[in-house]
Design a protein around this motif. Structure first.
Motif, PDB file in Angstrom:
ATOM      1  N   ASP A 824       0.829  -1.211   0.000  1.00 52.46           N
ATOM      2  CA  ASP A 824       0.000   0.000   0.000  1.00 52.46           C
ATOM      3  C   ASP A 824       0.860   1.256   0.000  1.00 52.46           C
ATOM      4  OD1 ASP A 824      -2.239  -1.567  -0.010  1.00 52.46           O
ATOM      5  OD2 ASP A 824      -2.530  -1.484   2.169  1.00 52.46           O
ATOM      6  N   LEU A 825       1.929   1.227   0.779  1.00 48.09           N
ATOM      7  CA  LEU A 825       2.820   2.383   0.804  1.00 48.09           C
ATOM      8  C   LEU A 825       3.473   2.598  -0.556  1.00 48.09           C
ATOM      9  CD1 LEU A 825       4.320   4.613   2.333  1.00 48.09           C
ATOM     10  CD2 LEU A 825       6.012   2.908   3.037  1.00 48.09           C
ATOM     11  N   ALA A 826       3.868   1.509  -1.211  1.00 45.05           N
ATOM     12  CA  ALA A 826       4.448   1.644  -2.550  1.00 45.05           C
ATOM     13  C   ALA A 826       3.445   2.199  -3.532  1.00 45.05           C
ATOM     14  CB  ALA A 826       4.967   0.285  -3.021  1.00 45.05           C
ATOM     15  N   ASP A 827       2.166   1.770  -3.421  1.00 45.04           N
ATOM     16  CA  ASP A 827       1.137   2.317  -4.307  1.00 45.04           C
ATOM     17  C   ASP A 827       0.974   3.820  -4.107  1.00 45.04           C
ATOM     18  OD1 ASP A 827       0.665  -0.045  -5.495  1.00 45.04           O
ATOM     19  OD2 ASP A 827      -1.095  -0.573  -4.309  1.00 45.04           O
ATOM     20  N   ARG A 828       0.980   4.222  -2.832  1.00 45.11           N
ATOM     21  CA  ARG A 828       0.822   5.658  -2.573  1.00 45.11           C
ATOM     22  C   ARG A 828       2.008   6.456  -3.100  1.00 45.11           C
ATOM     23  NH1 ARG A 828      -1.480   3.711   2.341  1.00 45.11           N
ATOM     24  NH2 ARG A 828       0.506   3.955   3.434  1.00 45.11           N
ATOM     25  N   LEU A 829       3.205   5.889  -2.942  1.00 42.46           N
ATOM     26  CA  LEU A 829       4.379   6.592  -3.472  1.00 42.46           C
ATOM     27  C   LEU A 829       4.354   6.658  -4.986  1.00 42.46           C
ATOM     28  CD1 LEU A 829       7.187   5.125  -1.151  1.00 42.46           C
ATOM     29  CD2 LEU A 829       6.137   7.402  -1.053  1.00 42.46           C
ATOM     30  N   ASN A 830       3.899   5.580  -5.644  1.00 42.76           N
ATOM     31  CA  ASN A 830       3.817   5.598  -7.103  1.00 42.76           C
ATOM     32  C   ASN A 830       2.770   6.593  -7.593  1.00 42.76           C
ATOM     33  OD1 ASN A 830       5.818   3.703  -7.559  1.00 42.76           O
ATOM     34  ND2 ASN A 830       4.405   1.971  -7.396  1.00 42.76           N
ATOM     35  N   ASP A 831       1.688   6.716  -6.816  1.00 39.81           N
ATOM     36  CA  ASP A 831       0.607   7.606  -7.237  1.00 39.81           C
ATOM     37  C   ASP A 831       0.838   9.051  -6.824  1.00 39.81           C
ATOM     38  OD1 ASP A 831      -1.904   7.723  -8.607  1.00 39.81           O
ATOM     39  OD2 ASP A 831      -2.864   8.133  -6.675  1.00 39.81           O
ATOM     40  N   LEU A 832       1.913   9.288  -6.030  1.00 47.52           N
ATOM     41  CA  LEU A 832       2.166  10.648  -5.547  1.00 47.52           C
ATOM     42  C   LEU A 832       2.367  11.650  -6.687  1.00 47.52           C
ATOM     43  CD1 LEU A 832       2.608  12.528  -3.151  1.00 47.52           C
ATOM     44  CD2 LEU A 832       5.017  11.830  -3.122  1.00 47.52           C
ATOM     45  N   PRO A 833       3.148  11.330  -7.758  1.00 50.87           N
ATOM     46  CA  PRO A 833       3.281  12.311  -8.852  1.00 50.87           C
ATOM     47  C   PRO A 833       1.949  12.637  -9.519  1.00 50.87           C
ATOM     48  CG  PRO A 833       5.004  10.652  -8.982  1.00 50.87           C
ATOM     49  CD  PRO A 833       4.041  10.176  -7.962  1.00 50.87           C
ATOM     50  N   ASN A 834       1.040  11.635  -9.672  1.00 50.02           N
ATOM     51  CA  ASN A 834      -0.261  11.910 -10.288  1.00 50.02           C
ATOM     52  C   ASN A 834      -1.091  12.840  -9.427  1.00 50.02           C
ATOM     53  OD1 ASN A 834       0.432  10.170 -12.374  1.00 50.02           O
ATOM     54  ND2 ASN A 834      -0.447   8.370 -11.336  1.00 50.02           N
ATOM     55  N   ARG A 835      -1.069  12.606  -8.086  1.00 50.23           N
ATOM     56  CA  ARG A 835      -1.840  13.490  -7.210  1.00 50.23           C
ATOM     57  C   ARG A 835      -1.304  14.909  -7.227  1.00 50.23           C
ATOM     58  NH1 ARG A 835      -1.492   9.112  -3.483  1.00 50.23           N
ATOM     59  NH2 ARG A 835      -0.110  10.348  -2.160  1.00 50.23           N
TER      60      ARG A 835
END
Length: 839
Positions: A824-835
């Motif tokens: 989950d943490l990796a998903d959030r980090l991957n999605d951070l640039p999109n957000r």
């Protein structure tokens, strides 16, 4: 999974490349891995029991080996027969002998090829069993790791970073494939991205404007990034840590340029001695030119000053910048003050084929060495070494002082410095008394230390009945020394040098073992060639005024070490020499341990160790071997074995201690303590849903409900620990009834089990009704636990105490939770640039 397991095995087998000359061995391994994989695949297709999987793999491997190496003796050229099996066994024996004769890299002769194919094939069978059939991909890394241990043990340089990286990526691919298979067993996970309207129902088509896609891409990308980062860190970080890789990252720079003190670490100098002596190619190690009018002396690499009861080694060397050569004159050789000397200049060129020679071969005693690079000197022994450079391909010049002591100089030597006596006459307590008696008998009647040394040398070379034999295994234990001296009397230079040095210490002469090369073979005036067969070990004995003096107990010539030379000062005088000094040992004085009545005479200036003498503090332990590592290892093993038991006790303690916590915390803790039966939702979440709580956790607002949940969880864990079947689908009442009927419980434990089930039902469905107090439920749990233990066998009871399965399940659940949170943490980090872009 079968394909990925085979590919992972092949990727890790690349780490065997330092052992072989050429690349044909790899294709031999490819065929063996394919055969093992086909055998396992056939077993699974036929739905045979798991125990037959490795048997099918080994049978397929045997078919391949029969076709490849014993086709002529097999039935129909394929089916193994007694003749083909006998041929394979003989060929494997030939391969084992060839592997011990050749120095790595070895040629791929048929016997070695058979061993390679069989070894890689067996690893493939184990990996296929663990990763594919048993679905245990992580333990499959152990047989894969075993392939890396072979070149690490045989070759000093081990395995390169690229080969390690390829193998690591193969193992990580195996782990990722296993995880993908396990997740895929639950069906395809999808995420619905909605632009408007409501989410579709399960099985319905998404309305217009909605898009459905799998939610595996980002997690797979995260896994790949984590895998690549882990491999990169595993390769780069050890090379950057000082002391682990002396040449810095990828061999560039580093290693000893700082001003601090560093410990010099090299493999055991005697490990490669036999391989050098038995190399069939007999390659050139170095050539040199000398101006010594008396002919060259030996070239010394190491001075081994410690005997631990089994083997000789040198004391740990601590190096600092003050030890660098830097073109300066080296420290004077210890003890050399009276004997005549002459200066010798030697120009050495080491072959470029030589690798990892971090100690320089130089004539003793060097006074000045001219060589490029960071080379240093050990002041006490005058060994020349480097923390970062290798002598391979280098040319250097050595100026040395060669002592020319006469027999009378050595005989006249009187007394030793106290530090020399304490360090170089120390022997462990576990030296067998037969060896001590033998040393005294062989030297009996000698009046001087030199006479004792001569008698020892003569006993080894002439009168003791010894035979030079390169097929003798290298000594590993003190029993090997006793066997060499008292029974077999067969060995090569390592045994002769080690034994004479030890016997010299027993009779009080300071001694050590030197290792390097003999003078080699002269090719033209002043020019000599040293080959691998000239590798040698010899004892050095200390005489005040002459320093460290070489002796030669190893037989020379065609029946011994071909280029070994006995020094003139160690040869006895003629038959008219004085009895007790230079006289030859007679049968009466050299008959070995049977001469129990001998009365050895010791010169007053020597330190006669005897059974207890001559021991330094560090060598005075039992047998020279410290028991601390064994005790520490045993304690560590016991601690590891106690982990499940301690974890179970802590969990039990926490379940009951949580009743005194605040209500809001108690419910959360109980939810964390619940475990699913077969990979489904945790019991705490299920109970929370039944209660109607919004977060899926039990209320636990009262002590009675918390105690009921704790008692039920404890009873469930006890059932699992004792090997009893637990059905997550059963209600509390049904579970209690089934366990009571299964175990035929007596009235008291049956009533206790019923109360625990009733309390859990009340806590789940009627929390307003009063339940039994916590103390009563806790006593009921103990009663039920005792009933469970009485109903199973002794083995199950011990497993419940020492290796409780519930603790193992709790550990797996915690690891799965940690993995989910990491994903989950990796998903959030991957999605951070999109957000951030959306903002």
């Amino acid at each position: 999974m079968t394909i990925v397991a085979a590919v992972a095995t092949l990727a890790c087998s690349i780490g065997l490349y330092p052992l072989f000359a050429g690349g044909r061995w790899f294709w031999t391994g490819v065929a063996a891995v394919l055969a093992a994989a086909c055998g396992g695949l056939i077993s699974r297709r036929l739905r045979l029991p798991a125990v037959l999987d490795p048997l099918c793999g080994l049978a397929a491997l045997l078919l391949y080996l029969t076709v490849a190496y014993a086709r002529g003796e097999a039935w129909l050229g394929v089916v193994p027969s007694p003749g083909s099996l006998s041929h394979l066994i003989d060929l494997a024996g030939d391969g084992w002998s060839a592997a011990n004769r050749y120095a790595a890299p070895v040629p791929l002769v048929p016997g070695i090829g058979l061993l390679v194919a069989a070894g890689i094939g067996v690893v493939a069978v184990l990996v296929d069993l663990l990763a594919v059939r048993l679905r245990r991909a992580a333990p499959a890394g152990l047989p894969l790791l075993a392939m890396y241990s072979v070149p690490a043990a045989v070759r000093q340089d081990g395995v390169g970073w690229l080969a390690f990286g390829i193998g690591a990526i193969g193992f990580l691919a195996l782990l990722m494939a296993d995880a993908r298979e396990q997740v895929g067993g639950w069906g395809r996970a999808v995420t619905v991205h909605r632009h408007g309207g409501e989410l579709p129902l399960a099985g319905a088509e998404p309305p217009s404007g909605q898009r459905v896609r799998t939610d595996g891409g980002r997690r797979a990308a995260s896994g790949r990034r984590i895998a690549v980062g882990s491999v990169a860190i595993a390769v780069v970080l050890p090379m950057a840590i000082p002391g682990i890789h002396p040449r810095g990252v990828f061999g560039m720079g580093g290693g000893g340029r700082g001003k601090g003190t560093q410990t010099v670490t090299t493999p055991d100098p005697l490990v490669s001695l036999k391989r050098e002596l038995t190399r069939l190619d007999d390659s050139v190690v170095l050539t040199y030119h000398t101006d010594d009018p008396d002919g060259p002396d030996y070239l010394r690499l190491y001075a081994l000053d410690r005997f631990d009861g089994d083997r000789w080694t040198y004391s740990r060397l601590s190096s600092s910048a003050a030890d660098r050569l830097s073109g300066r004159t080296l420290p004077p050789p210890p003890g050399l003050s009276i004997a005549p000397v002459h200066e010798v200049t030697t120009q050495v060129k080491v072959s470029g084929e030589v690798r990892d020679m971090t100690f320089l071969p130089v004539p003793y005693a060097p006074t000045r060495v001219s060589i490029k690079g960071d080379w240093r000197v050990h002041r006490q022994s005058l060994m020349i070494y480097s923390l970062s450079d290798s002598a391979g391909g280098r040319a250097y010049t050595v100026k040395s002082l060669r002592a020319d002591p006469s027999a009378s100089d050595l005989s006249a030597a009187v007394g030793y410095p106290a530090d020399v006596v304490s360090h170089y006459t120390a022997v462990p307590k576990n030296i067998p008394p037969q060896v001590r008696t033998l040393a005294q008998n062989v030297t009996a009647g000698a009046a001087t230390a030199r006479a004792q040394a001569v008698k020892l040398q003569r006993w080894f070379t002439l009168t003791g009945g010894f035979t030079y034999d390169l097929s003798t295994p290298a000594p590993q234990h003190g029993n090997d020394l006793v066997d060499f001296l008292l029974r077999s009397k067969r060995g090569y230079c390592e045994q002769f040098a080690a034994s004479m040095a030890l016997m010299a210490r027993i009779v009080g002469i300071p001694s050590r073992v030197a290792m390097g090369y003999t003078s080699g073979t002269q090719t033209q005036p002043g020019t000599w060639v040293v080959r691998s067969r000239d590798a040698h070990a010899w004892p050095e004995l200390y005489f005040e005024g002459s320093g460290w003096v070489r002796f030669e107990p190893t037989p020379s010539g065609a029946a011994g070490q071909g280029t070994a030379v006995t020094p003139a000062y160690s040869r006895p005088a003629g038959g008219g020499g004085r009895q007790g000094d230079d006289a030859l040992p007679t049968p009466e004085t050299s008959s070995g341990p049977d001469r129990s009545s001998a009365s050895p005479q010791a010169a007053p200036h020597r330190n006669d160790t005897g059974p207890q003498g001559g021991l330094t503090e560090e060598d005075s332990g039992d047998g020279g071997l410290s028991a601390a590592p064994w005790i520490a290892g045993g304690v560590l093993v016991l601690l590891l074995l106690a982990v499940p038991m301690v974890l179970r006790a802590l969990t039990r303690r926490r379940r009951w201690a949580v009743l005194s916590a605040p209500p809001q915390r108690r419910g959360g803790d109980l939810g964390l303590l619940r475990q699913d039966g077969r990979g489904g939702a945790p019991d705490g979440v299920l109970n929370g849903v039944l209660h109607g709580t919004p977060d899926g956790t039990p209320d636990g607002g009262r002590d009675s409900s918390g105690a009921a949940h704790a008692a039920w969880q404890e009873m469930r864990a006890d059932a699992l620990d004792h090997g009893l079947e637990w059905r997550p689908s059963d209600s509390p009442r049904a579970a209690a009834r089934r366990l009571g009927e299964l175990l035929e419980l007596d009235a008291v434990p049956a009533e206790a089990l019923g109360r625990i089930a009733r309390a859990e039902e009340l806590a789940l469905y009627a929390r307003s009704r009063p339940a039994d107090p916590p103390e009563r439920l806790r006593a009921d749990v103990r009663t039920v636990r005792a009933a469970f233990a009485a109903s199973v066998g002794r083995r199950a009871r011990w497993r419940a105490r020492v290796f409780p399965p519930s603790a193992m399940a709790q550990t797996r659940s915690a690891l799965r939770g940690a993995g989910t949170r990491a994903a989950d943490l990796a998903d959030r980090l991957n999605d951070l640039p999109n957000r951030m872009r959306r903002r």
